[in-house]
Design a protein around this motif. Structure first.
Motif, PDB file in Angstrom:
ATOM      1  N   ALA A 106      25.123  40.428  37.465  1.00  0.00           N
ATOM      2  CA  ALA A 106      24.477  41.546  36.771  1.00  0.00           C
ATOM      3  C   ALA A 106      25.336  42.105  35.644  1.00  0.00           C
ATOM      4  CB  ALA A 106      24.134  42.649  37.768  1.00  0.00           C
ATOM      5  N   GLU A 107      26.652  42.259  35.895  1.00  0.00           N
ATOM      6  CA  GLU A 107      27.524  42.866  34.890  1.00  0.00           C
ATOM      7  C   GLU A 107      28.361  41.834  34.143  1.00  0.00           C
ATOM      8  OE1 GLU A 107      29.711  46.079  36.618  1.00  0.00           O
ATOM      9  OE2 GLU A 107      27.914  47.221  37.101  1.00  0.00           O
ATOM     10  N   GLY A 108      28.718  40.739  34.771  1.00  0.00           N
ATOM     11  CA  GLY A 108      29.331  39.606  34.085  1.00  0.00           C
ATOM     12  C   GLY A 108      30.621  39.880  33.332  1.00  0.00           C
ATOM     13  N   TYR A 109      31.598  40.472  33.994  1.00  0.00           N
ATOM     14  CA  TYR A 109      32.882  40.700  33.337  1.00  0.00           C
ATOM     15  C   TYR A 109      34.008  40.445  34.334  1.00  0.00           C
ATOM     16  CZ  TYR A 109      33.597  44.970  36.008  1.00  0.00           C
ATOM     17  OH  TYR A 109      33.790  45.854  37.035  1.00  0.00           O
ATOM     18  N   GLY A 110      35.214  40.363  33.817  1.00  0.00           N
ATOM     19  CA  GLY A 110      36.381  40.215  34.675  1.00  0.00           C
ATOM     20  C   GLY A 110      37.590  40.865  34.038  1.00  0.00           C
ATOM     21  N   VAL A 111      38.557  41.251  34.870  1.00  0.00           N
ATOM     22  CA  VAL A 111      39.784  41.883  34.394  1.00  0.00           C
ATOM     23  C   VAL A 111      40.955  41.297  35.175  1.00  0.00           C
ATOM     24  CG1 VAL A 111      41.070  44.046  34.151  1.00  0.00           C
ATOM     25  CG2 VAL A 111      38.586  44.040  33.856  1.00  0.00           C
ATOM     26  N   ILE A 112      42.049  41.017  34.488  1.00  0.00           N
ATOM     27  CA  ILE A 112      43.299  40.669  35.170  1.00  0.00           C
ATOM     28  C   ILE A 112      44.324  41.746  34.834  1.00  0.00           C
ATOM     29  CG2 ILE A 112      45.254  39.084  35.278  1.00  0.00           C
ATOM     30  CD1 ILE A 112      43.394  36.780  34.921  1.00  0.00           C
ATOM     31  N   GLU A 168      24.821  45.861  48.886  1.00  0.00           N
ATOM     32  CA  GLU A 168      24.977  46.108  47.452  1.00  0.00           C
ATOM     33  C   GLU A 168      25.871  45.041  46.815  1.00  0.00           C
ATOM     34  OE1 GLU A 168      24.311  49.906  49.638  1.00  0.00           O
ATOM     35  OE2 GLU A 168      25.774  48.278  49.787  1.00  0.00           O
ATOM     36  N   ASP A 169      25.713  44.871  45.499  1.00  0.00           N
ATOM     37  CA  ASP A 169      26.618  43.988  44.761  1.00  0.00           C
ATOM     38  C   ASP A 169      27.985  44.654  44.659  1.00  0.00           C
ATOM     39  OD1 ASP A 169      24.588  42.194  44.370  1.00  0.00           O
ATOM     40  OD2 ASP A 169      24.064  42.935  42.376  1.00  0.00           O
ATOM     41  N   ILE A 170      29.035  43.895  44.909  1.00  0.00           N
ATOM     42  CA  ILE A 170      30.390  44.419  44.760  1.00  0.00           C
ATOM     43  C   ILE A 170      31.195  43.462  43.892  1.00  0.00           C
ATOM     44  CG2 ILE A 170      30.314  45.548  47.019  1.00  0.00           C
ATOM     45  CD1 ILE A 170      32.245  43.336  48.004  1.00  0.00           C
ATOM     46  N   THR A 171      32.266  43.974  43.312  1.00  0.00           N
ATOM     47  CA  THR A 171      33.143  43.100  42.543  1.00  0.00           C
ATOM     48  C   THR A 171      34.011  42.292  43.500  1.00  0.00           C
ATOM     49  OG1 THR A 171      34.809  44.842  42.381  1.00  0.00           O
ATOM     50  CG2 THR A 171      33.261  44.634  40.551  1.00  0.00           C
ATOM     51  N   ASN A 172      34.431  41.121  43.043  1.00  0.00           N
ATOM     52  CA  ASN A 172      35.339  40.284  43.814  1.00  0.00           C
ATOM     53  C   ASN A 172      36.772  40.621  43.425  1.00  0.00           C
ATOM     54  OD1 ASN A 172      33.642  37.858  45.226  1.00  0.00           O
ATOM     55  ND2 ASN A 172      32.636  38.641  43.401  1.00  0.00           N
ATOM     56  N   LEU A 173      37.634  40.691  44.408  1.00  0.00           N
ATOM     57  CA  LEU A 173      39.030  41.060  44.195  1.00  0.00           C
ATOM     58  C   LEU A 173      39.914  39.902  44.641  1.00  0.00           C
ATOM     59  CD1 LEU A 173      40.993  43.507  43.512  1.00  0.00           C
ATOM     60  CD2 LEU A 173      41.079  43.859  45.985  1.00  0.00           C
ATOM     61  N   ILE A 174      40.765  39.416  43.737  1.00  0.00           N
ATOM     62  CA  ILE A 174      41.697  38.338  44.075  1.00  0.00           C
ATOM     63  C   ILE A 174      43.108  38.787  43.708  1.00  0.00           C
ATOM     64  CG2 ILE A 174      42.264  35.901  43.820  1.00  0.00           C
ATOM     65  CD1 ILE A 174      39.021  36.887  42.352  1.00  0.00           C
ATOM     66  N   ILE A 175      43.996  38.796  44.688  1.00  0.00           N
ATOM     67  CA  ILE A 175      45.392  39.180  44.461  1.00  0.00           C
ATOM     68  C   ILE A 175      46.233  37.911  44.509  1.00  0.00           C
ATOM     69  CG2 ILE A 175      47.271  40.686  45.207  1.00  0.00           C
ATOM     70  CD1 ILE A 175      45.073  42.160  46.932  1.00  0.00           C
ATOM     71  N   PHE A 176      47.000  37.651  43.467  1.00  0.00           N
ATOM     72  CA  PHE A 176      47.843  36.452  43.422  1.00  0.00           C
ATOM     73  C   PHE A 176      49.056  36.731  42.542  1.00  0.00           C
ATOM     74  CE2 PHE A 176      45.019  36.297  39.863  1.00  0.00           C
ATOM     75  CZ  PHE A 176      45.671  35.633  38.836  1.00  0.00           C
ATOM     76  N   ASP A 177      50.187  36.122  42.897  1.00  0.00           N
ATOM     77  CA  ASP A 177      51.443  36.426  42.211  1.00  0.00           C
ATOM     78  C   ASP A 177      51.594  37.951  42.126  1.00  0.00           C
ATOM     79  OD1 ASP A 177      51.966  33.751  41.986  1.00  0.00           O
ATOM     80  OD2 ASP A 177      51.298  33.567  39.914  1.00  0.00           O
ATOM     81  N   ASN A 178      51.906  38.465  40.940  1.00  0.00           N
ATOM     82  CA  ASN A 178      51.938  39.917  40.732  1.00  0.00           C
ATOM     83  C   ASN A 178      50.723  40.357  39.923  1.00  0.00           C
ATOM     84  OD1 ASN A 178      54.361  40.441  42.111  1.00  0.00           O
ATOM     85  ND2 ASN A 178      55.565  39.799  40.331  1.00  0.00           N
ATOM     86  N   LYS A 179      49.609  39.705  40.172  1.00  0.00           N
ATOM     87  CA  LYS A 179      48.397  39.960  39.402  1.00  0.00           C
ATOM     88  C   LYS A 179      47.235  40.321  40.321  1.00  0.00           C
ATOM     89  CE  LYS A 179      49.796  36.465  36.005  1.00  0.00           C
ATOM     90  NZ  LYS A 179      49.426  35.182  35.361  1.00  0.00           N
ATOM     91  N   VAL A 180      46.303  41.082  39.757  1.00  0.00           N
ATOM     92  CA  VAL A 180      45.068  41.428  40.453  1.00  0.00           C
ATOM     93  C   VAL A 180      43.907  41.062  39.534  1.00  0.00           C
ATOM     94  CG1 VAL A 180      43.665  43.267  41.437  1.00  0.00           C
ATOM     95  CG2 VAL A 180      46.163  43.326  41.692  1.00  0.00           C
ATOM     96  N   ALA A 181      43.026  40.205  40.024  1.00  0.00           N
ATOM     97  CA  ALA A 181      41.830  39.838  39.261  1.00  0.00           C
ATOM     98  C   ALA A 181      40.631  40.562  39.856  1.00  0.00           C
ATOM     99  CB  ALA A 181      41.614  38.331  39.295  1.00  0.00           C
ATOM    100  N   GLY A 190      35.403  39.585  48.759  1.00  0.00           N
ATOM    101  CA  GLY A 190      34.211  39.487  47.926  1.00  0.00           C
ATOM    102  C   GLY A 190      33.151  38.574  48.489  1.00  0.00           C
ATOM    103  N   SER A 191      32.289  38.107  47.595  1.00  0.00           N
ATOM    104  CA  SER A 191      31.139  37.291  47.964  1.00  0.00           C
ATOM    105  C   SER A 191      31.181  35.960  47.229  1.00  0.00           C
ATOM    106  CB  SER A 191      29.840  38.027  47.614  1.00  0.00           C
ATOM    107  OG  SER A 191      28.743  37.145  47.635  1.00  0.00           O
ATOM    108  N   ILE A 192      31.288  34.879  47.978  1.00  0.00           N
ATOM    109  CA  ILE A 192      31.245  33.552  47.375  1.00  0.00           C
ATOM    110  C   ILE A 192      29.886  33.306  46.725  1.00  0.00           C
ATOM    111  CG2 ILE A 192      31.156  31.079  47.926  1.00  0.00           C
ATOM    112  CD1 ILE A 192      33.937  32.092  47.667  1.00  0.00           C
TER     113      ILE A 192
END
Length: 247
Positions: A217-223, A198-211, A136-138
């Motif tokens: 612009a859209e301001g949301y997150g999912v785990i 273009e704007d892209i979502t940030n993807l973080i993989i940790f433990d058995n989870k994906v954030a 992603g993008s810091i």
């Protein structure tokens, strides 16, 4: 079953039922008359009357300086039940996502706005494996969460001894420093082979989870908590890492 108990069951709990019944019996009445009939203190009666007005169960009128209250026809109680049903309908998607009848079913949680995204980043710091895989993008996260928070978060990640394997976008890169690669920052860093604008979502993989965290612009997150998904995305991450550039 008493009338008051039935009213409490549909949402007129406690003294609200007493005030409503008092108005039904009095007809047009002042707050003093209603408080006396319901045997409730006047300030409490005022608060309850405002709530009953908001629920469309009573209405008010003025005669000179006096304020009067009158009950709407009792069938207005049906609208109260409909309001409760609407609230349940609004909650249903989120409640359904939390419902886990299958112990192996992925758990999906949705977060909204800056506060929600902060919750995601705070959860990442509590990981057990001490290793995250990031794409992603810091710069976008700084735009969403603020530079002070992100700098503090990086310091806390390092203190927690969490290693970051990061693939970032060169065109949206932050100045050197705590964002750099190196042992002191516990970070491996490469850049996407393509120049993404273009704007892209940030993807973080940790433990058995994906954030999954969006930009400003859209301001949301999912785990998503799923061992299979986390494993699959780690393999994809490694493929992208293999073709990414160190500088």
């Amino acid at each position: 079953m008493e009338i008051k108990q039935k009213l409490e069951e549909i949402g007129l709990t406690g003294k609200k039922a007493d005030v409503y019944l008092a108005i039904l019996q009095l007809g047009k009445a002042t707050v003093v008359q209603i408080a006396k009939k319901a045997q409730i203190k006047r300030p409490t009666t005022y608060d309850i009357l405002e709530d009953l007005i908001a629920k469309n169960l009573i209405s008010q009128s003025f005669s000179g300086k006096k304020r009067y209250f009158v009950a709407e026809p009792p069938k207005a109680l049906k609208s109260l039940v409909k309001q409760q049903e609407q609230k349940i309908d609004q909650l249903m998607p989120e409640l359904t996502s939390l419902f886990n009848i299958n112990p192996h079913k992925p758990k999906i949680r949705y977060f909204e706005g800056r506060e929600g995204i902060v919750q995601i980043y705070e959860e990442i710091l509590k990981m057990e494996t001490k290793e995250q895989f990031y794409i992603g993008s810091i710069q976008e996260m700084v735009d969403v969460l603020g530079r002070d928070y992100m700098e503090s978060w990086v310091k806390r990640r390092i203190k927690a001894k969490i290693i970051s394997h990061a693939i970032r976008i060169k065109s949206k890169e932050m100045p050197i420093g705590e964002w750099s690669a190196g042992k002191e920052y516990l970070r491996e860093l490469k850049f996407f082979p393509a120049n993404i604008k273009e704007d892209i979502t940030n993807l973080i993989i940790f433990d058995n989870k994906v954030a999954i965290v969006s930009g400003l612009a859209e301001g949301y997150g999912v785990i998503i908590e799923s061992k299979e998904l986390a494993t699959t995305l780690k393999y994809i991450w490694r493929v992208v890492w293999g073709v990414s550039k160190s500088k």
